[in-house]
Scaffold this active site. Structure first.
Site, PDB file in Angstrom:
ATOM      1  N   SER A 248       0.853  -1.188   0.000  1.00 40.46           N
ATOM      2  CA  SER A 248       0.000   0.000   0.000  1.00 40.46           C
ATOM      3  C   SER A 248       0.887   1.234   0.000  1.00 40.46           C
ATOM      4  O   SER A 248       2.017   1.196   0.507  1.00 40.46           O
ATOM      5  CB  SER A 248      -0.894   0.019   1.243  1.00 40.46           C
TER       6      SER A 248
ATOM      7  N   TYR B 164      -1.607  -0.186  10.495  1.00 39.14           N
ATOM      8  CA  TYR B 164      -1.831  -0.595   9.108  1.00 39.14           C
ATOM      9  C   TYR B 164      -0.658  -0.159   8.240  1.00 39.14           C
ATOM     10  O   TYR B 164      -0.081  -0.968   7.493  1.00 39.14           O
ATOM     11  CB  TYR B 164      -3.131  -0.015   8.555  1.00 39.14           C
TER      12      TYR B 164
END
EC number: 1.1.1.313
Length: 252
Positions: free
Chosen positions: A139, A152
């Site tokens: 990501s 995250y």
């Protein structure tokens, strides 16, 4: 004999779109995910065109992961590409307001789950040799910090560094390793992150044009099907309407 791809988290989002993209090219599919009904539906759809093997699997369960790999039917044993897609984000609020259990879930899924699957599949990928690939779903959060990303983002930074270091270890085996790192993408991912708050999920995408799952699936397929002598180390992609933010400054 068609090439074989193993995709984790195949029941939605990037995983499901990747399954369809590889099927379009005639690949045989090993699809795993936690939601049996969705796996069955996807298998019924794609088995009209290609061979499909499914396994209900939580990648956090090390023993279950190894069992799935050990028990693959003979026709599905020579995996050429592993797509480590299973992952999630929880708790978008500031770190000081987060339930610790949500952090543990992200670590167990995004880090331990990816490691579990990679370790189990590595022997067959090395046996396959030239042209084999591991595609890890990272990501932009693994490279660029933003409020509410905390664990995250850290877990995706792990994915990036694990990709690079694994690549070093696998040099000479013919196995390629890639980190595909998407930015804003319109999938169920945000609905999970907001705890099922559909309004909050919809608001994130309102009045803009995010990536779609199919866009990312195309990039996954691209990196896995380049000539065997080509390795894409990291592929970061954002929608055209997304860019980096200015540094935050606290003012009196």
């Amino acid at each position: 004999m068609s090439d074989i791809v193993l995709i984790t988290g195949a029941t939605s989002g990037f995983g499901r779109a990747a399954a369809r993209r590889f099927a379009d090219a005639g690949w045989s599919l090993i699809l795993t995910g936690r939601r049996e009904e969705r796996l069955t539906e996807l298998a019924e759809e794609l088995s009209q065109r290609v061979r499909v093997h499914t396994a209900v699997l939580d990648v956090r369960d090390e023993k279950a992961v190894q069992s799935v790999i050990d028990e693959l039917p003979e026709a599905f044993r020579r995996v050429k590409t592993l797509v480590n897609n299973a992952g999630l984000a929880l708790a978008p609020q500031p770190a000081q307001d987060v339930d610790l259990a949500d952090w543990h879930t992200m670590i167990d899924t995004n880090i331990k789950g990816l490691v579990n699957v990679t370790h189990a599949v590595l022997p067959t990928l090395i046996e396959t040799g030239a042209g084999a690939s591991i595609v890890n779903l990272g990501s932009v959060a693994g490279q660029w910090p933003y409020p509410g990303s905390h664990v995250y983002g850290a877990s995706k930074a792990f994915v990036q560094q694990f990709t690079y270091n694994l690549r070093c270890d696998l040099q000479g085996t013919g196995v390629r390793v890639t980190d595909v790192a998407p930015g804003m993408a319109e999938t169920e991912f945000t609905l999970v992150r907001t705890g099922g708050d559909q309004a909050a999920s919809d608001a994130l995408y309102r009045d803009t044009t995010p990536l779609q799952a199919e866009d990312v699936a195309e990039l996954i397929f691209y990196t896995a099907t380049l000539p065997a002598h080509v390795n894409v180390n990291r592929l970061e992609v954002m929608p055209t309407r997304q860019a980096w933010s200015a540094f935050a400054v606290d003012r009196d």
